[in-house]
Design an enzyme around this catalytic site. Structure first.
Site, PDB file in Angstrom:
ATOM      1  N   ALA A 157      43.382  45.737  54.685  1.00 33.24           N
ATOM      2  CA  ALA A 157      43.635  45.813  53.128  1.00 33.24           C
ATOM      3  C   ALA A 157      44.898  45.033  52.324  1.00 33.24           C
ATOM      4  CB  ALA A 157      43.617  47.237  52.796  1.00 33.24           C
ATOM      5  N   PRO A 215      47.603  42.529  51.252  1.00 38.53           N
ATOM      6  CA  PRO A 215      48.593  43.101  50.040  1.00 38.53           C
ATOM      7  C   PRO A 215      47.810  43.835  49.106  1.00 38.53           C
ATOM      8  CG  PRO A 215      48.531  40.894  49.824  1.00 38.53           C
ATOM      9  CD  PRO A 215      47.581  41.155  51.260  1.00 38.53           C
ATOM     10  N   GLY A 216      46.543  43.731  49.098  1.00 39.96           N
ATOM     11  CA  GLY A 216      45.745  44.703  48.162  1.00 39.96           C
ATOM     12  C   GLY A 216      44.889  44.145  47.092  1.00 39.96           C
ATOM     13  N   GLY A 217      44.695  42.889  47.253  1.00 38.49           N
ATOM     14  CA  GLY A 217      43.931  42.361  46.018  1.00 38.49           C
ATOM     15  C   GLY A 217      42.404  42.869  46.066  1.00 38.49           C
ATOM     16  N   LYS A 218      41.915  42.931  47.234  1.00 39.94           N
ATOM     17  CA  LYS A 218      40.416  43.573  47.043  1.00 39.94           C
ATOM     18  C   LYS A 218      40.332  45.016  46.934  1.00 39.94           C
ATOM     19  CE  LYS A 218      39.171  39.765  50.304  1.00 39.94           C
ATOM     20  NZ  LYS A 218      40.475  39.231  50.148  1.00 39.94           N
ATOM     21  N   ASP A 254      46.414  50.789  63.183  1.00 36.90           N
ATOM     22  CA  ASP A 254      45.438  49.586  63.717  1.00 36.90           C
ATOM     23  C   ASP A 254      44.151  49.983  63.601  1.00 36.90           C
ATOM     24  OD1 ASP A 254      44.115  47.796  65.488  1.00 36.90           O
ATOM     25  OD2 ASP A 254      45.974  47.460  66.763  1.00 36.90           O
ATOM     26  N   CYS A 266      39.089  34.108  55.450  1.00 37.44           N
ATOM     27  CA  CYS A 266      39.807  33.156  54.534  1.00 37.44           C
ATOM     28  C   CYS A 266      40.115  31.825  55.411  1.00 37.44           C
ATOM     29  CB  CYS A 266      41.107  33.228  53.865  1.00 37.44           C
ATOM     30  SG  CYS A 266      42.485  34.016  54.730  1.00 37.44           S
TER      31      CYS A 266
END
Length: 448
Positions: free
Chosen positions: A264, A266-269, A310, A379
């Site tokens: 997740a 750094p949190g954009g989604k 993990d 990505c």
């Protein structure tokens, strides 16, 4: 940094050249990337003297480093033609100084006297005094002949062989060349919004001099410091490439649903899902990156359950309605933003990460409720980390089936839907709008 800001630097530099300290920082960072395997941000942060630079000189150091990395193949080919014999292998520091000097002359329009004199001075400061004469002679010749660098095959020279061959095989040579050409340019700055209220979008477009992209992202030409932009402190948006915003949208309406996001930070989604009304559980094993996620959510006024673990060892107490696996990968789809990637990755990394992706995909699938949705996202531009992982998974998991992405789900981006029904954006997509990151996503349904 945007093209507009880069142009402003060029104008300023014609009036007065930034002190050599900015170039010293760039030289240290370039060495750390090419020979010690550090990322661009790590290299800059650790460069001696960075804290002493003014904001303008710090920005110049970053621009010089980015330009050199993006054009390093061209620069090296041009440099080879300027020298009677190649430098010894152990003279990498001298080669780096010449690279930085040529980048200034050929791509940043630095006045010749400033580029040559400052680089010769830098050789002295780097304890390379015996090479000052060589640096001076080579750069003086470069100043006279640097126009010839434009005649070189930039896309091919600036792309490592293994990536070029991979992309030609996957997308065809013409598309491969378009991808590589895009990598030489400055990326735009895209923002995702907490609120999709039309009046808020109109206000931000006006305040930021931005345009709304299909799908809802706002696009700017760039910014020196995003924290000073309108709406940042008020928590109205976060930075997220338009392509990176697509995988979460493939989950469909998530309001009121329990959503698991693996990888997740750094949190954009995570922010996307929370802003859409989902109850998000965000799992990542990096404490530092989760710290950034928490900070982002706090600024945006959004919430999520954050789990530092993990994902291969973590087991939820009950399955989730939907799962988004943002798989760790070589990140070759983000080279325009991170031109250090080609120097930090190798073919062996593709195979190593593919194995990890396979295991994470199996773990993510075990967390999906019957009838639920799993989106696998990466990505990377490498098929081994994307399409081939999904095909292998579907062969081994008969209780899952592909839920094809439809062109009408992607506003004005139908070309990103593959024949199999997956999402595949390329850096050269939306070229007339400034391009985008390369992203892949497959939507899978757990059979009821």
């Amino acid at each position: 940094m945007s093209d507009k800001e880069a142009e402003r630097f060029r104008v300023q530099r014609k009036r007065s050249s930034p002190p050599s300290d900015a170039r010293t920082v760039a030289a240290h960072a370039l060495d750390a990337i090419l020979r010690r395997g550090r990322t661009l941000d790590q290299s800059l942060d650790a460069a001696p003297g960075l804290d002493a630079l003014t904001s303008r000189d710090s920005a110049f150091a970053r621009l010089l480093l980015l330009t050199t990395l993006r054009r390093i193949g061209q620069i090296d080919a041009f440099l080879t033609g300027l020298m009677d014999r190649p430098l010894r292998a152990r003279r990498g520091a001298v080669q780096d100084l010449l690279r930085l000097g040529i980048a200034q002359l050929a791509f940043l329009e630095t006045p010749a006297h400033a580029a040559v004199a400052s680089t010769v001075a830098l050789a002295q400061g780097q304890r390379l005094a015996p090479y000052r004469g060589l640096v001076n002679a080579v750069l003086r010749r470069a100043a006279r002949e640097h126009g010839a660098i434009a005649d070189l095959d930039a896309p091919r020279l600036n792309t490592p062989d293994w990536l070029w061959q991979s992309w030609c095989s996957a997308y065809g040579e013409a598309r491969c060349r378009a991808i590589a050409e895009t990598h030489s340019s400055e990326p735009p700055l895209d923002l995702s919004l907490v609120s999709d209220a039309p009046e808020r979008i109109a206000e931000l477009c006006a305040a930021l001099d931005a345009r709304r992209l299909p799908g809802g992202s706002l696009r700017l030409r760039g910014a020196d410091d995003v924290t000073r932009l309108a709406g940042y402190e008020a928590g109205q948006w976060w930075v997220q490439d338009a392509a990176a915003a697509l995988p979460a949208r493939l989950l469909g309406p998530v309001a009121g649903k329990r959503v698991l996001e693996i990888g997740a930070a750094p949190g954009g989604k995570t922010a996307q899902l929370s802003a859409a009304g989902a109850f998000v559980t965000a799992v990542d094993r990096s404490a530092a990156r989760l710290g950034r996620l928490r900070e982002n959510l706090a600024r945006l006024g959004l919430n999520a359950e954050i789990v530092e673990a993990d994902a291969l060892d973590w087991h939820p107490t009950e399955p989730f309605d939907t799962v988004l696996l943002d798989a760790p990968c070589t990140a070759t789809g983000t080279i325009r933003r991170h031109p250090d990637v080609p120097h930090l990755r190798a073919p062996a990394d593709v195979n190593r990460l593919a194995d990890l992706q396979t295991r994470l995909l199996a773990r993510a699938a075990a967390s999906v409720a019957r009838g639920g949705i799993l989106v696998y996202a990466s990505c990377s531009l490498q098929p081994e980390e994307c399409e081939r992982r999904v095909e292998a998974f579907l062969e081994s998991a008969p209780n899952f089936a592909r839920l094809p992405v439809r062109a009408d789900e992607l506003e004005d981006l139908g070309e990103a839907v593959t024949a199999a029904g997956d999402l595949r954006t390329l850096p050269c997509h939306w070229a007339e709008r400034g391009g985008m990151d390369g992203f892949y996503a497959a939507r899978l349904r757990h059979q009821p």
